[in-house]
Design a protein around this motif. Structure first.
Motif, short mmCIF file in Angstrom:
data_model
loop_
_atom_site.label_atom_id
_atom_site.label_comp_id
_atom_site.label_asym_id
_atom_site.label_seq_id
_atom_site.Cartn_x
_atom_site.Cartn_y
_atom_site.Cartn_z
N LYS A 11 0.82 -1.22 0.00
CA LYS A 11 0.00 0.00 0.00
C LYS A 11 0.86 1.28 0.00
N TYR A 12 2.15 1.13 0.27
CA TYR A 12 3.04 2.29 0.35
C TYR A 12 3.72 2.57 -0.99
N THR A 13 4.00 3.83 -1.25
CA THR A 13 4.75 4.21 -2.45
C THR A 13 6.25 3.95 -2.21
N PHE A 14 7.02 4.00 -3.29
CA PHE A 14 8.47 3.84 -3.15
C PHE A 14 9.05 4.88 -2.20
N LEU A 15 8.60 6.12 -2.33
CA LEU A 15 9.16 7.19 -1.51
C LEU A 15 8.83 6.99 -0.04
N GLU A 16 7.61 6.53 0.23
CA GLU A 16 7.24 6.27 1.63
C GLU A 16 8.09 5.16 2.23
N LEU A 17 8.35 4.13 1.45
CA LEU A 17 9.21 3.04 1.93
C LEU A 17 10.66 3.53 2.10
N ALA A 18 11.06 4.45 1.22
CA ALA A 18 12.41 5.01 1.34
C ALA A 18 12.56 5.77 2.65
N TYR A 19 11.53 6.54 3.00
CA TYR A 19 11.56 7.26 4.27
C TYR A 19 11.56 6.30 5.45
N LYS A 20 10.81 5.22 5.33
CA LYS A 20 10.79 4.21 6.40
C LYS A 20 12.16 3.53 6.54
N SER A 21 12.94 3.56 5.46
CA SER A 21 14.25 2.91 5.47
C SER A 21 15.36 3.83 5.96
N GLY A 22 15.02 5.08 6.23
CA GLY A 22 16.02 6.01 6.78
C GLY A 22 16.44 7.13 5.86
N PHE A 23 16.01 7.09 4.59
CA PHE A 23 16.36 8.17 3.68
C PHE A 23 15.57 9.43 4.03
N ASN A 24 16.16 10.59 3.74
CA ASN A 24 15.46 11.84 4.05
C ASN A 24 15.12 12.66 2.81
N SER A 25 15.46 12.13 1.62
CA SER A 25 15.11 12.84 0.39
C SER A 25 15.04 11.86 -0.77
N LYS A 26 14.24 12.21 -1.75
CA LYS A 26 14.06 11.37 -2.93
C LYS A 26 15.36 11.27 -3.74
N SER A 27 16.07 12.39 -3.87
CA SER A 27 17.30 12.40 -4.68
C SER A 27 18.37 11.51 -4.07
N THR A 28 18.52 11.56 -2.73
CA THR A 28 19.50 10.71 -2.07
C THR A 28 19.15 9.24 -2.23
N PRO A 64 14.71 2.09 -8.72
CA PRO A 64 13.67 1.30 -8.03
C PRO A 64 12.61 0.76 -8.99
N LYS A 65 12.19 1.56 -9.97
CA LYS A 65 11.18 1.09 -10.92
C LYS A 65 11.70 -0.05 -11.78
N GLU A 66 12.96 0.06 -12.20
CA GLU A 66 13.55 -1.03 -13.00
C GLU A 66 13.64 -2.31 -12.19
N MET A 67 13.97 -2.19 -10.91
CA MET A 67 14.05 -3.37 -10.06
C MET A 67 12.70 -4.03 -9.92
N MET A 68 11.64 -3.21 -9.71
CA MET A 68 10.31 -3.76 -9.55
C MET A 68 9.81 -4.42 -10.84
N LYS A 69 10.17 -3.82 -11.99
CA LYS A 69 9.74 -4.41 -13.26
C LYS A 69 10.38 -5.78 -13.48
N SER A 70 11.70 -5.86 -13.18
CA SER A 70 12.39 -7.15 -13.33
C SER A 70 11.86 -8.17 -12.34
N LYS A 71 11.45 -7.71 -11.17
CA LYS A 71 10.89 -8.61 -10.15
C LYS A 71 9.55 -9.13 -10.60
N ASN A 72 8.69 -8.24 -11.15
CA ASN A 72 7.37 -8.67 -11.61
C ASN A 72 7.47 -9.60 -12.83
N ALA A 73 8.47 -9.30 -13.69
CA ALA A 73 8.65 -10.15 -14.88
C ALA A 73 9.06 -11.56 -14.50
N ALA A 74 9.83 -11.66 -13.41
CA ALA A 74 10.25 -12.98 -12.94
C ALA A 74 9.08 -13.72 -12.32
#
Length: 370
Positions: free
Chosen positions: A330-347, A360-370
């Motif tokens: 239910k969370y977006t990539f950015l929300e999960l990034a903040y939960k992981s300790g990041f403080n900005s999208k660029s970082t 992140p999008k490329e990783m998710m695409k390869s994961k879904n394709a698998a």
């Protein structure tokens, strides 16, 4: 440019010049941030305001001698822009004040300019016109020098930012707001480029150059810089404070780094201090009970990563783990990034790309394709 348009332009320059004075006063009253650094910023904004007000006087000289002299005296600030902004960034990023000797060296162009225009200050109207015609080439050289010198200082400021980011990577796990200062430098580059184009055109086509249009663009951009600084000063005052961490000298007898490497990696895995977006080398060294200097050496020489890379690699792994959990869909990539300790999208994006080689999008695409 018609008389009406010139009048409108002149009034706008006056308004922005006064606004700059008010902005300088507002920043001088800020309680947050580095007060000593803010003094340089206030000085820099005052220089812009004085230049704009000088332009207003220039457009309203009406051949009055005292106003013509004021314009020449005001031009000396053109040689102060670069040094003032350079001093500001030095103080902001490295808490470094310039010595009297160093400051004096930076002010040599100002002194030379004052010497070049001094003869004009003691002339009557006829003498002023005669002396100006006699030394007109000197003032052309002076203007070209001002453009070149300010270009050099802006490049030096870029180097300061790059140096700060490199040193911060040894102590901080996040990137502070250096982008704001890059934008100010880019505005400065735009002003200088427009000024250079205007200078060249007025020399090559002195008779057909229509009302110094490009030259007026200089003042439009310079006025815009007041708006940019004003917006950030009022809405994001934290940008006027830069986090600095010191390693300290530490123990010169460096022991085997393996035991320190094992200890710090165990703490990172077990206690997950990387979830703190403001984690610094000092905080982690206190948690690990390792001197900051020894911890920094351990990361660089044994783990082969600087502090920034080391911490963010754990955050990337945490993000990947969280993204695999069903309950986190239910969370977006950015929300999960903040939960992981990041403080900005660029970082997050830059760290993820460096660790995984994918976005992140490329990783998710390869994961879904698998």
């Amino acid at each position: 440019m018609t008389g009406i348009n010139l009048t409108v332009f002149t009034n706008l320059v006056l308004i922005f010049g006064i606004q700059g004075l008010l902005l300088a006063f507002a920043i001088s009253r800020l309680k947050k941030g580095d007060i000593n650094s803010n003094r340089f910023l206030v000085g820099f904004i005052l220089l812009i305001s004085v230049t704009l007000l000088g332009r207003y006087f220039y457009n309203n000289t009406f051949n009055e001698l005292w106003r013509l002299k004021i314009v020449f005296i005001g031009d000396l600030v053109l040689f102060l822009y670069g040094p003032m902004f350079y001093f500001y960034l030095n103080r902001l990023f490295f808490a470094k004040n310039q010595s009297f000797r160093t400051t004096s060296l930076h002010l040599i162009p100002v002194v030379l300019f004052v010497i070049s225009v001094l003869p004009l200050m003691f002339e009557d109207y006829r003498g002023f016109a005669r002396t100006y015609r006699r030394f007109e080439y000197v003032y052309l050289i002076t203007e070209a020098a001002a453009i070149a010198i300010n270009f050099v200082y802006l490049l030096m400021c870029f180097r300061l930012i790059r140096r700060y980011k490199r040193l911060s990577a040894e102590n901080l796990s996040y990137i502070t707001g250096t982008g704001f200062y890059k934008n100010i430098i880019l505005i400065g580059m735009s002003v200088l480029t427009a000024w250079l184009v205007s200078f060249v055109l007025t020399q090559v086509y002195p008779n057909s150059y229509d009302s110094l249009l490009v030259y007026h663009i200089v003042w439009v951009i310079l006025s815009g810089s007041i708006l940019v600084v004003g917006y950030y000063a009022m809405n994001q005052p934290q940008l006027f404070y830069i986090k600095r961490e010191e390693n300290g000298k530490g123990n010169k007898n460096y022991e085997d780094c393996n035991k320190y490497a094992i200890k710090v990696t165990e703490i990172m895995s077990d206690e997950k201090p990387f979830l703190d977006p403001a984690l610094t080398l000092a905080k982690l060294s206190e948690l690990c009970e390792i001197h900051p200097h020894l911890l920094s050496r351990t990361l660089n020489e044994c783990i082969k990563q600087n502090f920034f890379e080391f911490v963010n690699s754990y955050r990337v792994d945490e993000f990947i783990s969280l993204s695999k959990e069903k309950e986190n869909e239910k969370y977006t990539f950015l929300e999960l990034a903040y939960k992981s300790g990041f403080n900005s999208k660029s970082t997050f994006n830059s760290a993820f790309k460096k660790v995984t080689g994918k976005t992140p999008k490329e990783m998710m695409k390869s994961k879904n394709a698998a």
